[in-house]
Enzyme design. Structure first.
Site, PDB file in Angstrom:
ATOM      1  N   TRP A  57      22.973  28.751 -24.418  1.00 51.00           N
ATOM      2  CA  TRP A  57      21.897  27.911 -23.865  1.00 51.00           C
ATOM      3  C   TRP A  57      20.581  28.297 -24.539  1.00 51.00           C
ATOM      4  O   TRP A  57      20.181  29.458 -24.501  1.00 51.00           O
ATOM      5  CB  TRP A  57      21.808  28.090 -22.350  1.00 51.00           C
ATOM      6  CG  TRP A  57      20.795  27.213 -21.678  1.00 51.00           C
ATOM      7  CD1 TRP A  57      20.448  25.946 -22.026  1.00 51.00           C
ATOM      8  CD2 TRP A  57      19.991  27.559 -20.546  1.00 51.00           C
ATOM      9  NE1 TRP A  57      19.481  25.464 -21.165  1.00 51.00           N
ATOM     10  CE2 TRP A  57      19.187  26.429 -20.246  1.00 51.00           C
ATOM     11  CE3 TRP A  57      19.888  28.692 -19.740  1.00 51.00           C
ATOM     12  CZ2 TRP A  57      18.279  26.413 -19.179  1.00 51.00           C
ATOM     13  CZ3 TRP A  57      18.992  28.677 -18.678  1.00 51.00           C
ATOM     14  CH2 TRP A  57      18.202  27.547 -18.401  1.00 51.00           C
ATOM     15  N   ARG A  60      15.484  25.235 -21.400  1.00 52.12           N
ATOM     16  CA  ARG A  60      15.145  23.881 -20.938  1.00 52.12           C
ATOM     17  C   ARG A  60      13.851  23.430 -21.610  1.00 52.12           C
ATOM     18  O   ARG A  60      12.838  24.129 -21.563  1.00 52.12           O
ATOM     19  CB  ARG A  60      14.991  23.884 -19.407  1.00 52.12           C
ATOM     20  CG  ARG A  60      14.760  22.524 -18.798  1.00 52.12           C
ATOM     21  CD  ARG A  60      14.532  22.622 -17.294  1.00 52.12           C
ATOM     22  NE  ARG A  60      15.703  23.150 -16.615  1.00 52.12           N
ATOM     23  CZ  ARG A  60      15.802  24.391 -16.134  1.00 52.12           C
ATOM     24  NH1 ARG A  60      14.785  25.245 -16.286  1.00 52.12           N
ATOM     25  NH2 ARG A  60      16.893  24.792 -15.516  1.00 52.12           N
ATOM     26  N   GLU A 147      26.061  30.646  -9.314  1.00 46.30           N
ATOM     27  CA  GLU A 147      24.711  31.098  -9.678  1.00 46.30           C
ATOM     28  C   GLU A 147      24.044  31.696  -8.446  1.00 46.30           C
ATOM     29  O   GLU A 147      23.931  31.043  -7.414  1.00 46.30           O
ATOM     30  CB  GLU A 147      23.884  29.942 -10.221  1.00 46.30           C
ATOM     31  CG  GLU A 147      22.489  30.345 -10.661  1.00 46.30           C
ATOM     32  CD  GLU A 147      21.693  29.189 -11.247  1.00 46.30           C
ATOM     33  OE1 GLU A 147      20.460  29.155 -11.060  1.00 46.30           O
ATOM     34  OE2 GLU A 147      22.311  28.303 -11.881  1.00 46.30           O
ATOM     35  N   GLU A 152      13.041  33.343  -8.163  1.00 43.23           N
ATOM     36  CA  GLU A 152      12.448  32.382  -9.092  1.00 43.23           C
ATOM     37  C   GLU A 152      11.017  32.152  -8.634  1.00 43.23           C
ATOM     38  O   GLU A 152      10.790  31.764  -7.489  1.00 43.23           O
ATOM     39  CB  GLU A 152      13.210  31.057  -9.082  1.00 43.23           C
ATOM     40  CG  GLU A 152      14.595  31.124  -9.671  1.00 43.23           C
ATOM     41  CD  GLU A 152      15.232  29.748  -9.749  1.00 43.23           C
ATOM     42  OE1 GLU A 152      15.322  29.200 -10.857  1.00 43.23           O
ATOM     43  OE2 GLU A 152      15.628  29.229  -8.687  1.00 43.23           O
TER      44      GLU A 152
END
Length: 400
Positions: A57, A60, A147, A152
Site C-alpha cells: 500500500w 491514500r 484492523e 487515530e
C-alpha cells in the site's frame, strides 16, 4: 507445604513516562515482546523489526508513504511530512509508515507514546492483517481481514474536534462478500477526551487485545472503555494475528494540509517516543526472549494484594502477592515471632518467580500453634536469582 503460583500485575510509576499493563488473568504475567517494541534510541530504524514503508500500500492520496519522512533523532522516531516538488503519480505530498516485519502480533497489550504533528494529517497506531478466505462458507471468494485502531488523531485543523483532543479507537472486521463488490467495514469503536491536545503533549495510547471477541482501551495509563467486537459474520471476529503500524496519512474526510503547513518544520512532524507490546506468559514458565532484554522496564516490587488472615483465625493462609522485576527472582516468605524485643524466624518457604510483572498466590500452612502473648509478622523478600541480593522487602502483621 502446599503452594500454587498465579500471576497478575499492577503498578503505577510516578514521575516517569513508563506505562504498565493492567492486571492480567490469574496464572499469568506480562513479559515484553521485543519484535513489536522499540525505544527509538538509536541512529537508524531497526531494519530487523520494521519496514520503513507499508508493504502492498503506497498510501491514500494525496499523501504517499515515503521512507524519506522517517528519521531517528533525540530518542524519537520522527515522521516529518512534506510536499513533492513534482507529483508522484497522483501523490502531491508525503507522510510515513513504519510497519512491523512480524505479522504474529496476537492477544496481548500494545501501547505507544507519541505526540502528533500539528497539521491536517493523521498520527496513528494500529494493528492489521491481510485478506484470507472466510472458511465458514462454501464460496472460496468470501474473504476478510482485521484492523484494530488503537489511536487515530489529527493534530492540526481537525475536521472533527475529537480527532484533535481525543483517543479514537476502532475495531474493523473487513469483509468481502462471496459475490464480490465493495469491502464492508463491520465496525465498533471507542473514544475518550484527553487532558490536552494530541499535538501539544505526549500521550500514551494502549489496547489490551484480550481474545477473539473483546478489546480493552487505555489512555494515559487509565482504562476508559471495552468493546465486544461485532459478530455479524464470524463468532470469532478477531481470531488471527496481525502486524503493528505507526503511520501518518491523509483521509478522504479530512482536509489535507497546505503546502505552507507541510514546509513548516515546527508543526509538520510526529514524534514517537516508544512502542511496547506485552504478552501473557504463565507465571511459572521461563521466557528466554524477554529475559534477554536489557531495559529498565519494571521497578522491583513485592507486596500482598490483600491482607492475609491472622494466625489466630486459620492455620492455612492464602497469600495473594504482586511482584515485578526485570530479572528472574525468588520470593522468600518468613513468619517471624516476636516476644518483647526478641525476634526469630519460626517458619519459612520460598518459590521461583520470573522476570516480568506478576501476581501470584501461595498457600502457607502454619506448622506452629500461636500464643496470645506473642506477636507474629509475615515478611516477603524479592531476591535476585543471580546475585542473591534482596531487591525488595515488605512485612505484614499477622497478629491482629
Amino acid at each position: 507445604m502446599k503452594k500454587t503460583i498465579v500471576l497478575c500485575w499492577l503498578m503505577v510509576l510516578v514521575g516517569i513516562c513508563h506505562a504498565v499493563p493492567p492486571l492480567p488473568p490469574l496464572g499469568f504475567r506480562w513479559v515484553l515482546q521485543p519484535e513489536f517494541s522499540d525505544e527509538f534510541n538509536g541512529d537508524e530504524l531497526n531494519s530487523d523489526k520494521w519496514f520503513d514503508y507499508y508493504p502492498g500500500w503506497q498510501g491514500r492520496t494525496p499523501a504517499r508513504f515515503d521512507p524519506r519522512a522517517l528519521r531517528l533523532s533525540d530518542g524519537y522516531l520522527q515522521i516529518e511530512s512534506g510536499v513533492y516538488k513534482k507529483p508522484v503519480k497522483d501523490y502531491t505530498m508525503y507522510g510515513g509508515a513504519v510497519v512491523s516485519k512480524s505479522s504474529e502480533a496476537h492477544f496481548g497489550y500494545y501501547e505507544c507514546r507519541f505526540k502528533a504533528s500539528k497539521i491536517g494529517m493523521s498520527t496513528t497506531f494500529w494493528l492489521s492483517n491481510d485478506k484470507v478466505p472466510f472458511e465458514d462458507t462454501d464460496c472460496p471468494r468470501d474473504s476478510y481481514s482485521q484492523e484494530l485502531d488503537i489511536q487515530e488523531c489529527v493534530g492540526g485543523n481537525p475536521a472533527f474536534p475529537k480527532m484533535g483532543k481525543g483517543m479514537n479507537s476502532n475495531t474493523h472486521y473487513r469483509y468481502v462478500k462471496c459475490e464480490g463488490g465493495r469491502e464492508n467495514f463491520i465496525s465498533k469503536g471507542a473514544g475518550t477526551t484527553l487532558d490536552s491536545e494530541v499535538s501539544e503533549e505526549f500521550h500514551t495510547y494502549a489496547a489490551w487485545w484480550r481474545d477473539a471477541e473483546e478489546v480493552y482501551f487505555y489512555a494515559d495509563n487509565a482504562f476508559f472503555q471495552s468493546i465486544k467486537i461485532r459478530k455479524d459474520i464470524s463468532e470469532q471476529p478477531f481470531d488471527r494475528p496481525m502486524h503493528v503500524n505507526m503511520v501518518t496519512e491523509t483521509y478522504d474526510w479530512q482536509p489535507a494540509p497546505s503546502v505552507k503547513e507541510l514546509k513548516d518544520k515546527s508543526i509538520n512532524t510526529s514524534y514517537y517516543d516508544w512502542i511496547r507490546a506485552y504478552k501473557l506468559v504463565p507465571v511459572d514458565q521461563k521466557d528466554a526472549a524477554s529475559e534477554a532484554i536489557d531495559l529498565d522496564l519494571f521497578e522491583n516490587k513485592i507486596y500482598l494484594k490483600e491482607m492475609p488472615k491472622t494466625v489466630f483465625e486459620s492455620k492455612n493462609i492464602s497469600l495473594e502477592y504482586v511482584f515485578a522485576s526485570d530479572e528472574n527472582t525468588k520470593v522468600v516468605c518468613k513468619v517471624v515471632e516476636r516476644v518483647n524485643k526478641k525476634a526469630q524466624t519460626i517458619q519459612s518457604m520460598e518459590w521461583q518467580v520470573y522476570a516480568g510483572y506478576g501476581h501470584g498466590q501461595a498457600d502457607l500452612e502454619l506448622d506452629f500453634t500461636p500464643t496470645p502473648f506473642k506477636t507474629y509478622q509475615l515478611e516477603l523478600e524479592l531476591v535476585s536469582s543471580v546475585s542473591g541480593d534482596v531487591l525488595k522487602k515488605v512485612s505484614y502483621d499477622l497478629s491482629k
